[in-house]
Write an enzyme that holds these catalytic residues in place. Structure first.
Site, PDB file in Angstrom:
ATOM      1  N   CYS A  28       0.869  -1.174   0.000  1.00  0.00           N
ATOM      2  CA  CYS A  28       0.000   0.000   0.000  1.00  0.00           C
ATOM      3  C   CYS A  28       0.905   1.224   0.000  1.00  0.00           C
ATOM      4  O   CYS A  28       2.132   1.103   0.108  1.00  0.00           O
ATOM      5  CB  CYS A  28      -0.933  -0.018   1.212  1.00  0.00           C
ATOM      6  N   TYR A  45       1.793  11.681 -11.802  1.00  0.00           N
ATOM      7  CA  TYR A  45       0.395  11.892 -11.418  1.00  0.00           C
ATOM      8  C   TYR A  45       0.392  12.712 -10.134  1.00  0.00           C
ATOM      9  O   TYR A  45       1.350  12.679  -9.367  1.00  0.00           O
ATOM     10  CB  TYR A  45      -0.363  10.566 -11.243  1.00  0.00           C
ATOM     11  N   SER A  73       5.762   6.458  -6.705  1.00  0.00           N
ATOM     12  CA  SER A  73       6.604   7.256  -7.606  1.00  0.00           C
ATOM     13  C   SER A  73       6.311   8.752  -7.520  1.00  0.00           C
ATOM     14  O   SER A  73       7.191   9.562  -7.783  1.00  0.00           O
ATOM     15  CB  SER A  73       6.445   6.770  -9.047  1.00  0.00           C
ATOM     16  N   ARG A 120      12.853  -0.100  -3.873  1.00  0.00           N
ATOM     17  CA  ARG A 120      12.069  -0.470  -5.050  1.00  0.00           C
ATOM     18  C   ARG A 120      12.685   0.110  -6.312  1.00  0.00           C
ATOM     19  O   ARG A 120      13.021   1.290  -6.363  1.00  0.00           O
ATOM     20  CB  ARG A 120      10.653   0.081  -4.890  1.00  0.00           C
ATOM     21  N   ARG A 126       5.636   4.768 -17.841  1.00  0.00           N
ATOM     22  CA  ARG A 126       4.636   5.798 -17.570  1.00  0.00           C
ATOM     23  C   ARG A 126       4.794   6.384 -16.152  1.00  0.00           C
ATOM     24  O   ARG A 126       4.156   7.365 -15.810  1.00  0.00           O
ATOM     25  CB  ARG A 126       3.221   5.251 -17.781  1.00  0.00           C
ATOM     26  N   TYR A 152       9.316  -3.544  -9.975  1.00  0.00           N
ATOM     27  CA  TYR A 152       8.028  -3.370 -10.662  1.00  0.00           C
ATOM     28  C   TYR A 152       8.281  -3.273 -12.159  1.00  0.00           C
ATOM     29  O   TYR A 152       8.985  -2.369 -12.615  1.00  0.00           O
ATOM     30  CB  TYR A 152       7.346  -2.097 -10.141  1.00  0.00           C
ATOM     31  N   HIS A 176       3.084  -7.267  -8.204  1.00  0.00           N
ATOM     32  CA  HIS A 176       1.952  -7.673  -9.061  1.00  0.00           C
ATOM     33  C   HIS A 176       2.351  -8.754 -10.078  1.00  0.00           C
ATOM     34  O   HIS A 176       1.875  -8.750 -11.229  1.00  0.00           O
ATOM     35  CB  HIS A 176       1.357  -6.446  -9.780  1.00  0.00           C
ATOM     36  N   ASP A 244      -2.917  -2.480  -2.359  1.00  0.00           N
ATOM     37  CA  ASP A 244      -2.455  -1.464  -3.318  1.00  0.00           C
ATOM     38  C   ASP A 244      -3.144  -0.113  -3.099  1.00  0.00           C
ATOM     39  O   ASP A 244      -3.025   0.797  -3.919  1.00  0.00           O
ATOM     40  CB  ASP A 244      -2.643  -1.954  -4.766  1.00  0.00           C
ATOM     41  N   ASN A 249      -3.409   5.855  -9.985  1.00  0.00           N
ATOM     42  CA  ASN A 249      -3.772   5.859 -11.422  1.00  0.00           C
ATOM     43  C   ASN A 249      -5.007   5.026 -11.765  1.00  0.00           C
ATOM     44  O   ASN A 249      -5.320   4.836 -12.941  1.00  0.00           O
ATOM     45  CB  ASN A 249      -2.594   5.392 -12.297  1.00  0.00           C
TER      46      ASN A 249
END
Ligand SMILES: O=C(O)/C=C(\CC(=O)C(=O)O)C(=O)O
Length: 291
Positions: A28, A45, A73, A120, A126, A152, A176, A244, A249
């Site tokens: 999370c 974002y 990110s 990470r 993106r 990731y 994931h 998560d 997004n």
């Protein structure tokens, strides 16, 4: 600031499934609060605030005991918001940081002190502008004892990343499952390739997470359940689970967190599997001193 996005459910349902005592939401994030922890200038974002109070209220609502907070990110390599949330958790959270590969030993030690247990590497174009493998490898070789690397990536670059990942000298945790196409089913090419990767080392872990991201058939995510349950059964000692939240997004397909929790018995049908997925496995990675 009208373009700040909300990607989480305002009133998630109460799950029908009750997690075992001590269950850990092992993936999370927190966003801000921005006034205290501004987002990175490179953020792809810009979310509304989703801080520790909201995260801990969700944890309690869903029947979980602890969180593993992964630096998102949008906060770049400044881990202050993640560290603040861990500090406010009263020992009920640990975290994964994103660092500038030039980070010093004393800064790494300070992150450890603050509850960080891994870093990470994000390869999603993106989300990040560049992912320098040589610099990542250098820092992966000088992490504090007991740390791991979270990676990731999307399924189409698994093979390309193999030499890089093979060279990382600490356990790997794959976010994931490396984003397989779950509509291919449990024996589809993406799952086959991911299994071959898992078979190459016994210290590669993965998160059986994000039906909402991976299953275009939508809630109740039947394709995800069908594709992922065999993977959880076959690699039951190295799989983690998480909400998560706040679902970066996902503003166009916001999942109900209660329904995400109700996926657990569909991918881990027995109490023994559920205990490993939600308690034993994440404890081994994040709170090993309590084991
Ligand atoms: O939250 C996730 O795991 C997935 C993300 C966001 C993310 O990783 C980040 O912002 O760092 C995504 O696919 O947009």
């Amino acid at each position: 600031m009208s373009d700040r996005i909300v990607s989480w459910h305002g009133a998630p349902s109460k799950p029908l499934y009750t997690p075992p005592a001590g269950a850990i939401d092992a993936h999370c994030h927190v966003f801000g609060p921005m006034a205290q922890f501004p987002f990175s200038a490179k953020a792809k974002y810009l979310p509304e605030d989703a801080g520790p109070d909201m995260l801990f209220a969700l944890r309690d609502h869903l029947g979980f005991a602890r969180n593993v907070i992964v630096q998102a990110s949008c906060h770049g390599t400044n881990n202050a918001a993640t560290l603040d949330a861990i500090a406010k958790s009263e020992g009920k959270a640990r975290g994964v940081a994103v660092v500038d590969p030039a980070i010093s030993e004393s800064e790494l030690a300070a992150l450890h002190e603050g509850g960080i247990r891994g870093i990470r590497f994000n390869f999603l174009k993106r989300l990040v502008d560049d992912a320098p493998k040589d610099k990542f490898l250098e820092v992966a070789n000088r992490l504090p004892k007991g740390w791991h690397v979270v990676i990731y990536f999307e399924a189409d670059i698994l093979e390309e990343l193999r030499p890089f990942m093979d060279a990382i000298p600490v356990p790997l945790v794959i976010d994931h499952m490396g984003r397989p196409d779950v509509t291919q089913g449990p024996d589809g090419p993406d799952m086959k390739a991911f299994r071959a990767f898992l078979n190459s080392r016994d210290d590669i872990w993965f998160k059986a997470t994000c039906p909402d991201r991976l299953d275009p058939t939508g809630d109740p995510w039947d394709a995800f359940a069908e594709a992922v349950a065999p993977l959880v059964a076959d690699y039951q000692d190295r799989v983690l689970w998480g909400t998560d939240w706040p679902h970066p997004n996902m503003q166009d397909a916001i999942p109900d967190d209660g329904h995400l929790v109700d996926m657990i018995p569909r991918i881990a049908p027995t109490p023994e599997l559920q205990r490993k997925l939600l308690v034993t496995n994440p404890m081994r990675l994040y709170w090993p001193e309590e084991m």
